[in-house]
Write an enzyme that holds these catalytic residues in place. Sequence first.
Site, PDB file in Angstrom:
ATOM      1  N   PRO A  23       0.905  -1.260   0.030  1.00  0.00           N
ATOM      2  CA  PRO A  23      -0.025   0.022  -0.008  1.00  0.00           C
ATOM      3  C   PRO A  23       1.022   0.976   0.120  1.00  0.00           C
ATOM      4  CG  PRO A  23       0.118  -0.931   2.186  1.00  0.00           C
ATOM      5  CD  PRO A  23       0.790  -2.072   1.333  1.00  0.00           C
ATOM      6  N   GLN A  79      -6.378  -0.952   2.785  1.00  0.00           N
ATOM      7  CA  GLN A  79      -5.989  -0.451   4.176  1.00  0.00           C
ATOM      8  C   GLN A  79      -6.238   0.734   4.509  1.00  0.00           C
ATOM      9  OE1 GLN A  79      -1.817   1.225   4.423  1.00  0.00           O
ATOM     10  NE2 GLN A  79      -1.521  -0.752   5.284  1.00  0.00           N
ATOM     11  N   CYS A 108       2.900   3.039   9.438  1.00  0.00           N
ATOM     12  CA  CYS A 108       3.228   4.366   8.765  1.00  0.00           C
ATOM     13  C   CYS A 108       4.206   5.135   9.938  1.00  0.00           C
ATOM     14  CB  CYS A 108       2.097   5.220   8.380  1.00  0.00           C
ATOM     15  SG  CYS A 108       2.537   6.747   7.738  1.00  0.00           S
ATOM     16  N   ALA A 232       7.818  -2.101  -2.174  1.00  0.00           N
ATOM     17  CA  ALA A 232       7.323  -0.881  -2.596  1.00  0.00           C
ATOM     18  C   ALA A 232       8.138  -0.080  -3.389  1.00  0.00           C
ATOM     19  CB  ALA A 232       7.036  -0.105  -1.248  1.00  0.00           C
TER      20      ALA A 232
END
Length: 484
Positions: A23, A79, A108, A232
């Site tokens: 994500p 998410q 995060c 990512a």
Amino acid sequence: MPKLRGEAFWRETLRSAHYVVAPMVDQSELAWRLLSRRHGAQLCYTPMLHAQVFLRDANYRRENLYGEACAEDRPLIVQFCANDPEVFVQAALLAQDYCDAIDLNLGCPQMIAKRGHYGAFLQEEWDLLQRMILLANEKLSVPITCKIRVFPDIDKTVKYAQMLEKAGCQLLTVHGRTKEQKGPLAGVASWEHIQAVRKAVNIPVFANGNIQCLSDVEECIRKTGVHGVMSAEGNLHNPALFEGRNPLVWEMAEEYLEIVQKYPCPLSYVRAHLFKLWHHTLQVYQQLREELAKVKTLEGIVDVNRELKLRCQEEIANQKEGEKPKEGLPFFHWICQPYIRPGPKERCKENGASGTEKGVRGKRTLEEEEDGNSELLSKNKQKKKLRNPNKSFDPSLKPKYAKCDQCGNPKGNKCVFNMCRGCCKKRAFKETADCPGHGLLFKTKYEKSLSWQHSPRGIQSPEMSRRGEAEVGEAVVLKEAGDS
């Protein structure tokens, strides 16, 4: 159908996915997910969605999920970031029909997550996380998953993972870095932590971190025993990473732009993707980098992409036999390849300074030393110069302000304490003093209140005061009647 759990969920719903696209805020939109799926990705996550905004804003739901519904885009995990069990579950209920699972973002590390109190900044609040996952596991028709970062201590990380599993988490993604490891301080992700978590829990585990090519994926699975690997940055620089290929950049860029024509997204997303894909080439052709930054239409981005392709093809045609890639790259700059983020020491060297703080501040120092030459000005200052040609950025011409004795901010010109307003207010309140320069009258107001309290009028009760006022008013009326 009954809700699948654990291994059965990973095997049947997620189709035993090994290759996962992470994500990524503003970067894992539908068009990019479809491109990644065409080139080996088996599972994708949506960008992180804010649960509270998703719950209250129909436009936000449409733009970020409902309007992107696509049969090719499955399996898919949505998410959310959240810090309230009810809000999280209500938002997830609105999303569950459009995905195969709901993921709670606990990884995060950015400042916005700290200010909003979500992501990795919830990892110490185990009671809250238990309540969120328990409620979601009870109310949702799809499984609940979590993406976490590790603690420095392996044992604490293992207990953290076991707590989430016990609460009802059906799949765990472990990013092998702490919340402090970000940006230039990212460093290497710890596969040792991921391996320990994998051995300690009975639910599927995905690994995240240190993935730049397919051989990294295979090595990570072999060393940690995880069910799948998430990428990512590696995926952004090479969407064909999971195929084990390093294609020409313009092939991936052109295919992505074709998908965007069919599934539009904000222009900022498209521009950001091309900056990643063309990263190494744009170091060579700085002028085209500027054009890509300024362009305001999709057609303009297509034109810049075409020009980059022509420049690279021309360079290939003029290439000498036996010539090797420059700048220490494994491949020539027009081939999709990983970008290795420089650490603090490398940044110091690039900025011509010694020490981490000086290295990080090097760029700002250069800007402060600019003499107004437009070639040296930052983009923001160049825009200001266009609006006002007479504007000067020469530090010597800037007005010099006297500093507050307490904090160093500019002081008030008429402040009796020689302080800024904030510091002056604290001192005036503490000392019950006045500062006419800042309009603070604590002493005057205090003295007035004392005089009011000690006056005959001031010591009366509210009821007596109202009765006295009525009597005075009645006397005035009677006197006026007598005079007439």
